[in-house]
Motif scaffolding. Structure first.
Motif, PDB file in Angstrom:
ATOM      1  N   ARG A 178       7.442 -14.334  17.203  1.00  0.00           N
ATOM      2  CA  ARG A 178       7.505 -13.602  18.473  1.00  0.00           C
ATOM      3  C   ARG A 178       7.683 -14.554  19.642  1.00  0.00           C
ATOM      4  NH1 ARG A 178       4.122  -8.485  20.484  1.00  0.00           N
ATOM      5  NH2 ARG A 178       4.247  -8.801  22.742  1.00  0.00           N
ATOM      6  N   LEU A 182       9.685  -4.769  18.527  1.00  0.00           N
ATOM      7  CA  LEU A 182       9.425  -5.302  17.192  1.00  0.00           C
ATOM      8  C   LEU A 182       8.814  -4.254  16.266  1.00  0.00           C
ATOM      9  CD1 LEU A 182       8.246  -8.924  18.091  1.00  0.00           C
ATOM     10  CD2 LEU A 182      10.453  -8.211  17.151  1.00  0.00           C
ATOM     11  N   GLU A 207      10.500  -2.689  12.844  1.00  0.00           N
ATOM     12  CA  GLU A 207       9.741  -2.665  11.589  1.00  0.00           C
ATOM     13  C   GLU A 207       9.707  -1.246  11.028  1.00  0.00           C
ATOM     14  OE1 GLU A 207       5.683  -4.700   9.800  1.00  0.00           O
ATOM     15  OE2 GLU A 207       5.839  -4.337  11.958  1.00  0.00           O
ATOM     16  N   ILE A 254      12.904  -5.261   9.710  1.00  0.00           N
ATOM     17  CA  ILE A 254      12.076  -6.468   9.688  1.00  0.00           C
ATOM     18  C   ILE A 254      10.682  -6.076   9.222  1.00  0.00           C
ATOM     19  CG2 ILE A 254      13.376  -7.530  11.584  1.00  0.00           C
ATOM     20  CD1 ILE A 254      11.021  -6.827  13.440  1.00  0.00           C
ATOM     21  N   HIS A 255       9.859  -7.057   8.894  1.00  0.00           N
ATOM     22  CA  HIS A 255       8.451  -6.779   8.624  1.00  0.00           C
ATOM     23  C   HIS A 255       7.602  -7.939   9.119  1.00  0.00           C
ATOM     24  CE1 HIS A 255       9.640  -9.068   4.996  1.00  0.00           C
ATOM     25  NE2 HIS A 255       8.401  -9.532   5.037  1.00  0.00           N
ATOM     26  N   ARG A 256       6.413  -7.601   9.601  1.00  0.00           N
ATOM     27  CA  ARG A 256       5.494  -8.636  10.062  1.00  0.00           C
ATOM     28  C   ARG A 256       4.734  -9.178   8.867  1.00  0.00           C
ATOM     29  NH1 ARG A 256       0.718  -8.202  14.700  1.00  0.00           N
ATOM     30  NH2 ARG A 256      -0.110 -10.310  14.344  1.00  0.00           N
ATOM     31  N   GLU A 257       4.690 -10.491   8.759  1.00  0.00           N
ATOM     32  CA  GLU A 257       4.043 -11.114   7.621  1.00  0.00           C
ATOM     33  C   GLU A 257       2.562 -11.340   7.906  1.00  0.00           C
ATOM     34  OE1 GLU A 257       6.573 -14.544   6.746  1.00  0.00           O
ATOM     35  OE2 GLU A 257       7.688 -13.227   5.386  1.00  0.00           O
ATOM     36  N   SER A 275       1.074 -16.706   9.207  1.00  0.00           N
ATOM     37  CA  SER A 275       2.092 -17.359  10.020  1.00  0.00           C
ATOM     38  C   SER A 275       2.008 -18.863   9.829  1.00  0.00           C
ATOM     39  CB  SER A 275       1.906 -17.015  11.505  1.00  0.00           C
ATOM     40  OG  SER A 275       2.839 -17.718  12.297  1.00  0.00           O
ATOM     41  N   GLN A 301       2.720 -14.573  15.925  1.00  0.00           N
ATOM     42  CA  GLN A 301       3.097 -13.509  15.008  1.00  0.00           C
ATOM     43  C   GLN A 301       4.387 -13.906  14.296  1.00  0.00           C
ATOM     44  OE1 GLN A 301       3.413  -9.804  17.116  1.00  0.00           O
ATOM     45  NE2 GLN A 301       1.328  -9.913  17.937  1.00  0.00           N
ATOM     46  N   TYR A 328       7.471 -12.894  11.706  1.00  0.00           N
ATOM     47  CA  TYR A 328       8.237 -11.775  11.152  1.00  0.00           C
ATOM     48  C   TYR A 328       9.316 -12.321  10.224  1.00  0.00           C
ATOM     49  CZ  TYR A 328       6.190  -8.798  14.804  1.00  0.00           C
ATOM     50  OH  TYR A 328       5.328  -8.117  15.610  1.00  0.00           O
TER      51      TYR A 328
END
Length: 702
Positions: free
Chosen positions: A530, A546, A550, A555-558, A561, A567, A569
């Motif tokens: 981000r 974002l 998603e 996309i997807h947030r993992e 990190s 954040q 992604y």
């Protein structure tokens, strides 16, 4: 012409304040440019110069107006835009400013429509004998998304080549270039013409003459390979079919999935299964262009049920409809049902239905009568392109059909939920299925079926490579396999045009701000943070955009990190990232890379991966002087970790960033050679150590 943001008043170009309200006029933002694969259609009149010489100017103007209007209408009806008129030639574009996923096919079909349209002009106007030559060509261009008046929409060799191709088209014929042919040969019949030499082209230009369309729009021939990994979905459809038949209750099932995921193939397999079980299955498709009316998909199904053909004369079609209705619904209702279905099918151009409820009731009577003779499956393909009237009809039927074994199967992209958010909600028998990408093992198996030019271990190796690229999309697997079968190599550098077009169309369907942040994220890489986007996007926008991306499964947030406090992604599919990145012109791409490189530096990243990432960002920003030190550092870290092959690769990349006379070149070449030699001998050393046991120096195996 500047428009005042306060009062929307048009102002002259030189105005700095609004002439109506006095507000300051903000300078216009520079037009955004993108690199895109487009398809150009070039239509030119034959013999227009001599015709004009012998005609009155007003007659020439009238003739050209007829011609321009008809050609423009035909091009636009397939989703293209007319870029310009050049004398008596017309240049149309497909794929710019919006991609549709099948732009080369649309352009060729538009070319056939232009030929028919010009013939119709001649028929309707005594004394006219207009003739045309048409060329269609596909390639990459730089596209200005909102050009100023007089500014071209697209520039590139694809347009020049289209003009050259047009000169070699036969009178009242269509010639296409190599890439257009490759994209459309499954849907259009061609014959190759001799290659020709064109001004400014290093190699002879290969070309094909388009003969005829092989099938209806978007009806692709099935590949013939077995259906892979859709047993669960077929089983669920079969269970719903059994409920429809045994309980005599309507079932509405919607299969959602992106383009190419296998919705059409699943529907075809289910239609076969229903026919084998004693049911009757018909299919109708919604089209994004040249549809026959608001109920086009359903109208096609009704015609199939009655036995009406598209080439039947109007009187024959009306007679078939009347006879069929009389035999199905009885004499009391036959008159009203026949009248209403005639309007729905477009047979009665002058008539008008009293109200929509009456029309829908007639449709209900007809379907209940048909289903009383045989269980019925109606398949609605590409329902995301259906208009509101068709969606209303399907939902009404799903809620009101009674005591009738009817199954409504809708095949749609997720965009359907953008226009009908509560689709299917509240209906008693509604099921939604989502088709997911194939698992890696299934993708490899499907690729193995498709790779007909290979055998044994070579087929397995190629199947694994294209499965990794296609990421579970069956259509992408098919396109990649076709490319590999022809070239005997895996396409590592460029995606086939058809795939790139499909992905671009998905990106173009996004809201503008979501698409823009996705493109910016693509510059970072498959994984992004981000904070890397915060250089150009404010916090409120990122907090909105974002999660929206998603939610669209892009996309997807993992969960973890690699950068503390950030954040992280990742793109759901590598091809989405690659195609988004390829839209950026070189200058803007370099600016974004530099911004991201500085972000990495500010975060004081360490480790070989992070150092290499900084090097790549600086190199792609056009700053090899900043990249070289990071590459040398990454190579040294890799060497110390005995990743000798990676070290040799980093040293080699560092050399490409230096001038030949740079004094560091000699040292880097030596270190690269030593790392490469060590990498070759590591396996031999390991074998020797395994034979002699644990290392006496370290007590650890290597």
């Amino acid at each position: 012409m500047p428009v005042c943001a306060a009062c929307q008043q048009d102002n002259p170009d030189i105005a700095r304040f609004c002439l109506t309200c006095g507000a300051r006029i903000a300078p216009a933002a520079p037009a955004q440019e993108e690199r895109r694969v487009i398809t150009a259609i070039f239509v030119d009149l034959v013999g227009s110069t001599s015709r004009a010489e012998m005609s009155d100017p007003e007659d020439v103007r009238a003739m050209l107006s007829l011609y321009y209007d008809r050609v423009r209408a035909d091009i636009e009806s397939f989703g293209g835009v007319v870029e310009k008129f050049i004398g008596d030639a017309v240049l149309g574009l497909f794929g710019a400013p919006t991609a549709h996923g099948d732009d080369p096919e649309r352009a060729v079909r538009a070319a056939f429509a232009v030929l028919d349209g010009v013939a119709d002009i001649n028929t309707r106007n005594a004394g006219l004998d207009l003739q045309t030559r048409i060329a269609v060509n596909t390639g990459e261009a730089l596209v200005t998304m909102a050009p100023e008046p007089g500014q071209p929409l697209a520039v590139g060799d694809v347009l020049n080549t289209a003009s050259r191709l047009q000169n070699h088209a036969p009178v009242d014929g269509i010639v296409v270039g190599e890439e257009t042919f490759a994209c459309t040969r499954d849907s259009v019949q061609y014959e190759q013409i001799p290659a020709f030499t064109a001004k400014g082209k290093a190699e002879p230009v290969r070309a094909w003459r388009a003969i005829a369309a092989l099938h209806a729009p978007r009806d692709r021939a099935q590949s013939g390979v077995p259906l892979v990994a859709r047993e669960r979905e077929l089983r669920m459809l079969r269970q719903s079919w059994d409920r429809a038949v045994l309980d005599r209750s309507l079932q509405l099932v919607t299969v959602f999935g992106p383009s190419g995921i296998g919705k059409t193939r699943l529907g075809a397999e289910f239609m076969t299964l229903v026919s084998e079980a004693g049911g009757r299955a018909v299919r109708g498709r919604s089209l994004p262009y040249r549809d026959s009316g608001p109920y086009g998909a359903f109208a096609a199904q009704v015609k199939q049920l009655i036995g009406i053909f598209e080439n039947d004369p109007p009187a024959v079609s009306a007679e078939k409809l009347g006879n069929a209705i009389a035999g199905l619904v009885g004499p009391d209702a036959a008159s009203n049902v026949t009248r209403d279905l005639s309007l729905l099918l477009g047979f009665d151009a002058a008539g008008e239905v009293a109200d929509r409820e009456s029309l829908f009731f007639s449709v209900r009577c007809f379907l209940e009568a048909v289903a009383a003779t045989q269980p019925l499956l109606l398949v609605f393909e590409d329902l995301h392109w259906g208009d509101q009237a068709l969606l209303d009809l399907i939902e009404l039927l799903a809620g009101r059909l009674r005591d009738a074994p009817v199954f409504l199967l809708a095949l749609a992209r997720p965009e359907l939920l953008d226009v009908r958010q509560r689709w299917g909600s509240g209906l008693p028998s509604y099921l939604a299925l989502s088709l997911e990408p194939l698992a890696d093992t299934d993708a490899r198996r499907l690729a193995g079926f498709l790779l007909v030019s290979f055998a044994g271990s070579q087929r397995e190796r190629q199947a694994a490579e294209i499965a990794a690229t296609a990421e579970g999309n069956p259509l992408f697997l098919e396109q990649l396999a076709a490319t590999v079968n022809e070239q005997s190599v895996t396409p590592r550098t460029a995606l086939p045009t058809n795939i790139r077009g499909i992905v671009t169309a998905r990106l173009d369907a996004l809201p503008a701000d979501e698409r823009a942040v996705l493109v910016d994220a693509a510059v970072v890489g498959r994984v992004f943070w981000r904070g890397a986007l915060a250089k150009t996007w404010d916090d409120e926008a990122l907090s909105r955009l974002l999660p929206a991306l998603e939610g669209r499964d892009l996309i997807h947030r993992e969960l973890r990190s690699m950068i503390d406090g950030e954040q992280q992604y990742a793109f759901k599919h590598g091809m989405i990232r690659d195609v988004a990145y390829e839209t950026l012109p070189r200058k803007r791409r370099a600016e974004r890379h530099e911004s991201i490189a500085r972000y990495f530096e500010e975060r004081k990243l360490t480790g070989t991966e992070a150092v290499a990432a900084m090097a790549r960002q600086w190199r792609d920003a056009g700053r090899p002087d900043r990249a070289v030190d990071y590459l040398i550092e990454a190579a040294g870290q890799a060497e110390r970790g005995w990743a000798k092959d990676s070290a040799a690769l980093f040293y080699g990349q560092a050399l490409t960033c230096l001038a030949e006379d740079d004094p560091r070149c000699r040292t880097i070449r030596v270190r690269a050679a030593m790392a490469a030699a060590a990498a070759l001998h590591i396996a031999d050393v390991r074998d020797l150590l395994r034979q002699s046991g644990p290392s006496s120096a370290t007590g650890r195996p290597v």
